[in-house]
Motif scaffolding. Sequence first.
Motif, PDB file in Angstrom:
ATOM      1  N   ASP A 100      12.812  10.370  -7.623  1.00 56.60           N
ATOM      2  CA  ASP A 100      13.236   9.771  -6.362  1.00 56.60           C
ATOM      3  C   ASP A 100      14.223  10.726  -5.714  1.00 56.60           C
ATOM      4  OD1 ASP A 100      14.020   8.226  -4.244  1.00 56.60           O
ATOM      5  OD2 ASP A 100      15.162   6.790  -5.441  1.00 56.60           O
ATOM      6  N   THR A 101      13.817  11.394  -4.634  1.00 56.43           N
ATOM      7  CA  THR A 101      14.684  12.372  -3.977  1.00 56.43           C
ATOM      8  C   THR A 101      15.599  11.743  -2.943  1.00 56.43           C
ATOM      9  OG1 THR A 101      13.143  12.867  -2.169  1.00 56.43           O
ATOM     10  CG2 THR A 101      12.852  14.093  -4.241  1.00 56.43           C
ATOM     11  N   GLY A 102      15.389  10.475  -2.662  1.00 56.68           N
ATOM     12  CA  GLY A 102      16.134   9.835  -1.593  1.00 56.68           C
ATOM     13  C   GLY A 102      15.410   9.903  -0.274  1.00 56.68           C
ATOM     14  N   PHE A 103      14.430  10.793  -0.178  1.00 58.44           N
ATOM     15  CA  PHE A 103      13.632  10.941   1.032  1.00 58.44           C
ATOM     16  C   PHE A 103      12.162  10.592   0.770  1.00 58.44           C
ATOM     17  CE2 PHE A 103      17.255  13.756   1.475  1.00 58.44           C
ATOM     18  CZ  PHE A 103      17.711  13.453   2.754  1.00 58.44           C
ATOM     19  N   ALA A 104      11.727  10.739  -0.475  1.00 58.39           N
ATOM     20  CA  ALA A 104      10.362  10.409  -0.876  1.00 58.39           C
ATOM     21  C   ALA A 104      10.351  10.191  -2.387  1.00 58.39           C
ATOM     22  CB  ALA A 104       9.385  11.526  -0.501  1.00 58.39           C
ATOM     23  N   ILE A 105       9.259   9.638  -2.877  1.00 57.06           N
ATOM     24  CA  ILE A 105       9.044   9.491  -4.315  1.00 57.06           C
ATOM     25  C   ILE A 105       7.959  10.484  -4.717  1.00 57.06           C
ATOM     26  CG2 ILE A 105       8.252   7.951  -6.148  1.00 57.06           C
ATOM     27  CD1 ILE A 105       9.441   5.636  -4.545  1.00 57.06           C
ATOM     28  N   PHE A 110       4.951  10.265  -2.038  1.00 58.68           N
ATOM     29  CA  PHE A 110       4.628   9.099  -1.212  1.00 58.68           C
ATOM     30  C   PHE A 110       5.906   8.427  -0.723  1.00 58.68           C
ATOM     31  CE2 PHE A 110       4.496   7.855  -5.665  1.00 58.68           C
ATOM     32  CZ  PHE A 110       5.167   6.638  -5.726  1.00 58.68           C
ATOM     33  N   ALA A 111       5.746   7.545   0.264  1.00 59.37           N
ATOM     34  CA  ALA A 111       6.885   6.918   0.934  1.00 59.37           C
ATOM     35  C   ALA A 111       7.670   6.020  -0.011  1.00 59.37           C
ATOM     36  CB  ALA A 111       6.395   6.126   2.141  1.00 59.37           C
ATOM     37  N   ARG A 112       8.966   5.889   0.265  1.00 65.06           N
ATOM     38  CA  ARG A 112       9.862   5.081  -0.562  1.00 65.06           C
ATOM     39  C   ARG A 112       9.791   3.608  -0.131  1.00 65.06           C
ATOM     40  NH1 ARG A 112      14.932   5.579  -0.357  1.00 65.06           N
ATOM     41  NH2 ARG A 112      15.518   5.537  -2.552  1.00 65.06           N
ATOM     42  N   THR A 113       8.614   3.022  -0.301  1.00 65.34           N
ATOM     43  CA  THR A 113       8.403   1.622   0.075  1.00 65.34           C
ATOM     44  C   THR A 113       8.409   0.700  -1.139  1.00 65.34           C
ATOM     45  OG1 THR A 113       6.014   2.010   0.007  1.00 65.34           O
ATOM     46  CG2 THR A 113       7.103   2.217   2.156  1.00 65.34           C
ATOM     47  N   GLU A 117       0.850  -1.191   0.000  1.00 60.73           N
ATOM     48  CA  GLU A 117       0.000   0.000   0.000  1.00 60.73           C
ATOM     49  C   GLU A 117       0.884   1.238   0.000  1.00 60.73           C
ATOM     50  OE1 GLU A 117      -3.533   2.154   2.656  1.00 60.73           O
ATOM     51  OE2 GLU A 117      -2.840   0.135   3.157  1.00 60.73           O
ATOM     52  N   LEU A 118       0.669   2.143  -0.932  1.00 60.28           N
ATOM     53  CA  LEU A 118       1.467   3.355  -1.028  1.00 60.28           C
ATOM     54  C   LEU A 118       0.973   4.390  -0.015  1.00 60.28           C
ATOM     55  CD1 LEU A 118       1.852   3.751  -4.895  1.00 60.28           C
ATOM     56  CD2 LEU A 118       3.212   2.398  -3.289  1.00 60.28           C
ATOM     57  N   GLU A 119       1.912   5.004   0.684  1.00 64.70           N
ATOM     58  CA  GLU A 119       1.578   5.973   1.732  1.00 64.70           C
ATOM     59  C   GLU A 119       1.814   7.403   1.235  1.00 64.70           C
ATOM     60  OE1 GLU A 119       3.192   7.410   6.130  1.00 64.70           O
ATOM     61  OE2 GLU A 119       4.063   5.626   5.174  1.00 64.70           O
ATOM     62  N   LEU A 120       0.730   8.136   1.040  1.00 69.78           N
ATOM     63  CA  LEU A 120       0.840   9.530   0.590  1.00 69.78           C
ATOM     64  C   LEU A 120       1.435  10.414   1.678  1.00 69.78           C
ATOM     65  CD1 LEU A 120      -2.525  10.164  -1.288  1.00 69.78           C
ATOM     66  CD2 LEU A 120      -0.239  10.367  -2.266  1.00 69.78           C
ATOM     67  N   PHE A 121       2.194  11.421   1.260  1.00 66.00           N
ATOM     68  CA  PHE A 121       2.764  12.405   2.174  1.00 66.00           C
ATOM     69  C   PHE A 121       2.077  13.751   1.972  1.00 66.00           C
ATOM     70  CE2 PHE A 121       7.259  10.346   2.459  1.00 66.00           C
ATOM     71  CZ  PHE A 121       6.788   9.442   3.410  1.00 66.00           C
ATOM     72  N   GLY A 122       1.409  14.265   2.982  1.00 66.36           N
ATOM     73  CA  GLY A 122       0.895  15.627   2.994  1.00 66.36           C
ATOM     74  C   GLY A 122       0.041  16.016   1.811  1.00 66.36           C
ATOM     75  N   ALA A 123      -0.799  15.095   1.332  1.00 71.82           N
ATOM     76  CA  ALA A 123      -1.588  15.380   0.127  1.00 71.82           C
ATOM     77  C   ALA A 123      -2.458  16.626   0.287  1.00 71.82           C
ATOM     78  CB  ALA A 123      -2.455  14.172  -0.216  1.00 71.82           C
TER      79      ALA A 123
END
Length: 234
Positions: free
Chosen positions: A143-148, A119-122, A104-110
């Motif tokens: 891919d920033t290395g901290f998030a996608i 979203f998280a780098r999972t 499951e992809l985890e959104l960041f601050g949508a």
Amino acid sequence: MLKALVTDVDGTITDRRRRINTAAVEAVRTLVDAGIEVVLASGNTVCFMDGLCKMVGTDGTIIGENGGVYRRGFSGTLRIPGDQKTCLAAFEVLNDYFAGKGVELELFGAQYRFADVAFARTIDPEEARAVIRDRHLPVRLLDTGFAIHIQAPGVSKGTALVELAREMGLSPSEMMAVGDSENDIEMLEVAGIGVAVRNAPEQARTAADWVTGGAYGDGFVEAIKKYYPDLFSR
């Protein structure tokens, strides 16, 4: 002397754990106090960037969401060249694909974003890029290395730098850019001087005019002292 500095945040003025390098903050404040405009450029949200600008001591000129938004000063108009609707549609395709694989992809601050999707780098970014290519989705993946991040094509920190320079009455050639990631490549290419800190991937180092000996925030300070020597020899 270069009239403005545009700098990435995570991995550039921080350490690998995202802690702000205090010497980098002091370097930024030295530039600001000398009349050099400093622009913070990140994949982060506007609200995050506003708080960071206040604490670091800049005038609120920002590039956010990897170029999806930008603004001149705290009181300036927020420009939104990105296309979040298209990015959200692509995210749903990716989410369905990876859900079928039990992820499951985890959104960041949508709720705080105007232009892109983060979203998280999972997952493996290359697998996600393959899905985007196979489904002919009109977006690109960073891919920033901290998030996608999912971003509209033709939108980058580099395109935002060019537009922001116009609002500032400057040419990109009068600006210096510092970064550490693939989302900084266009910014490093269009600036008059592009610097990659040592921890940057090969593509970013190749795009830069110079690569620092130090990594993360220490590399940033090294770059500022190299290109603004008069301000640090007093």
